[in-house]
Scaffold this motif. Structure first.
Motif, short mmCIF file in Angstrom:
data_model
loop_
_atom_site.label_atom_id
_atom_site.label_comp_id
_atom_site.label_asym_id
_atom_site.label_seq_id
_atom_site.Cartn_x
_atom_site.Cartn_y
_atom_site.Cartn_z
N GLN A 50 0.82 -1.21 0.00
CA GLN A 50 0.00 0.00 0.00
C GLN A 50 0.86 1.26 0.00
OE1 GLN A 50 -3.41 0.05 -0.45
NE2 GLN A 50 -2.89 -2.09 -0.87
N TRP A 84 1.95 1.67 -3.52
CA TRP A 84 0.82 2.15 -4.32
C TRP A 84 0.64 3.65 -4.11
CZ3 TRP A 84 -3.78 4.57 -3.01
CH2 TRP A 84 -4.74 4.67 -4.04
N ARG A 85 0.70 4.09 -2.85
CA ARG A 85 0.56 5.51 -2.54
C ARG A 85 1.64 6.32 -3.27
NH1 ARG A 85 3.70 7.97 0.30
NH2 ARG A 85 4.45 6.15 1.44
N ARG A 105 3.22 5.54 -6.02
CA ARG A 105 2.95 5.57 -7.46
C ARG A 105 1.86 6.56 -7.82
NH1 ARG A 105 3.19 -0.04 -6.68
NH2 ARG A 105 0.94 -0.29 -7.06
N GLN A 106 0.96 6.84 -6.87
CA GLN A 106 -0.09 7.84 -7.12
C GLN A 106 0.39 9.26 -6.88
OE1 GLN A 106 -2.81 6.27 -8.39
NE2 GLN A 106 -1.54 4.46 -7.93
N VAL A 160 -10.40 3.81 -4.91
CA VAL A 160 -9.78 3.59 -6.22
C VAL A 160 -10.52 4.32 -7.33
CG1 VAL A 160 -8.76 1.39 -5.57
CG2 VAL A 160 -11.08 1.43 -6.50
N ARG A 202 -4.81 -2.68 -6.78
CA ARG A 202 -4.53 -1.93 -5.55
C ARG A 202 -4.28 -2.86 -4.36
NH1 ARG A 202 -6.92 2.33 -2.24
NH2 ARG A 202 -6.05 1.91 -0.17
N TYR A 203 -5.10 -3.87 -4.19
CA TYR A 203 -5.08 -4.65 -2.95
C TYR A 203 -4.42 -6.02 -3.05
CZ TYR A 203 -8.30 -1.23 -0.91
OH TYR A 203 -8.87 -0.08 -0.43
#
Length: 329
Positions: free
Chosen positions: A37, A40-41, A43-44, A78, A310-311
């Motif tokens: 996570q 992922w954060r 990458r955003q 998402v 995402r998960y």
């Protein structure tokens, strides 16, 4: 419902510290999910948020948290199109519903955020919900008629369990024979079994003895931690069937395939049941991957794809682990 363990690495603490993900109390899977996570954060393009340490009250960076600004903007969901629906759910929540809003909006590991992201679109497209769930529950789901989030038929009401047990999601449906039915869904993501034993509750104990579900309805193992949660939810489902209007129902646990601790708890709970068969036990567990694959096949790729990425996609975390292991000592 047999589930073989999935190999999960023991992530080096140096790697976790480098990404503000080091929490010594994490299970292997929770540490992996926290790192995934955090990546992922990043990458955003979202900055790392802070969390308050229990005991000390100190604030420190934690990779699985959003900043207040990003949380307020709805970055934890998402699909930005969901945000008006999320806000309406919060405004119209049932009295007594337990929704930790700070966690919902700002904690990237929140299973409640996952439940909202997955089931809110289905709530507004019942045909898609039917196409998704009917193949998984062919004896129970003929047509989905409604979906409720964080639902209990009567928190604290003695006609049910007399406590505040609730379901993350309740799917209302009719069976292929036209009978009113439900799926009571408990969503798990990175959670690990734990918690204290339930204090004596005569109403729950009586329900346990009369439900006809358990080998030993007075077993202490049923009254603590995750097994205790499953026990209370199944007794609530049994009370709903007694009170009506439902004639059939089932408690459903959803969890990632790699969360081995939850699957061990599912196996331990199933061992307490008189029958392992879902129609007899009113209990079943599915991997989150199974549900998302069925959603994709049913025409919900636009929902299933981003949630899976995402998960459940841990390849970025595994790649980072390989880099760490191949690097200098």
């Amino acid at each position: 419902m047999r589930h073989d363990p999935v190999p999960v690495p023991l992530l080096p603490r140096a790697l976790l510290r480098a990404h503000h993900c080091d929490k010594p109390t994490d299970t292997r899977f929770r540490a992996l999910a926290r790192l995934a996570q955090s990546l992922w954060r990043s990458r955003q393009g979202l900055a790392c948020g802070k969390a308050t340490e229990p005991g000390t009250g100190r604030r420190r960076l934690l990779g699985s948290m959003l900043t207040p600004g990003a949380a307020k903007a709805g970055a934890n969901f998402v699909d930005p199109a969901l945000l008006p629906r999320v806000r309406r759910e919060l405004v119209w929540r049932e009295p007594g519903a337990v929704i930790e809003e700070q966690r919902l909006w700002g904690n990237l590991l929140s299973s409640q955020t996952l439940a909202f992201s997955l089931f809110l679109p289905l709530k507004h497209d019942l045909a898609l919900a039917t196409r998704t769930l009917a193949p998984l529950f062919p004896d129970l789901v003929g047509c989905v008629t409604g979906i409720l989030l964080e639902h209990s038929p009567g928190r604290g009401h003695p006609a049910f369990t007399g406590d505040h047990t609730a379901f993350d999601v309740l799917v209302r449906c009719t069976t292929p024979d036209g009978l009113p039915a439900f799926l009571a869904i408990e969503m798990k993501y990175s959670e690990a079994p734990g918690g204290l034993a339930t204090s004596p509750m005569p109403l729950l104990d009586d329900l346990s003895r009369t439900a006809g579900l358990y080998r030993d309805p007075d077993a202490p193992a049923l009254r603590g931690g995750t097994l205790g949660q499953f026990w209370r939810q199944q007794l609530l489902a049994a009370a709903m069937l007694r009170q009506g209007p439902y004639q059939q129902g089932r408690v459903v646990v959803l969890a990632p395939a790699a969360n081995n601790d939850i699957w061990q708890a599912v196996a331990a709970y199933t061992a307490q049941l008189q029958s392992p068969e879902p129609p007899a036990s009113s209990f079943v567990a599915f991997t989150l991957e199974t549900l998302l694959a069925q959603l994709d096949q049913a025409g919900g790729a636009a929902i299933a794809g981003p949630i899976t990425a995402r998960y459940l996609d841990f390849t970025p975390a595994y790649a980072l682990l390989d880099q760490h292991l191949d690097g200098p000592a």
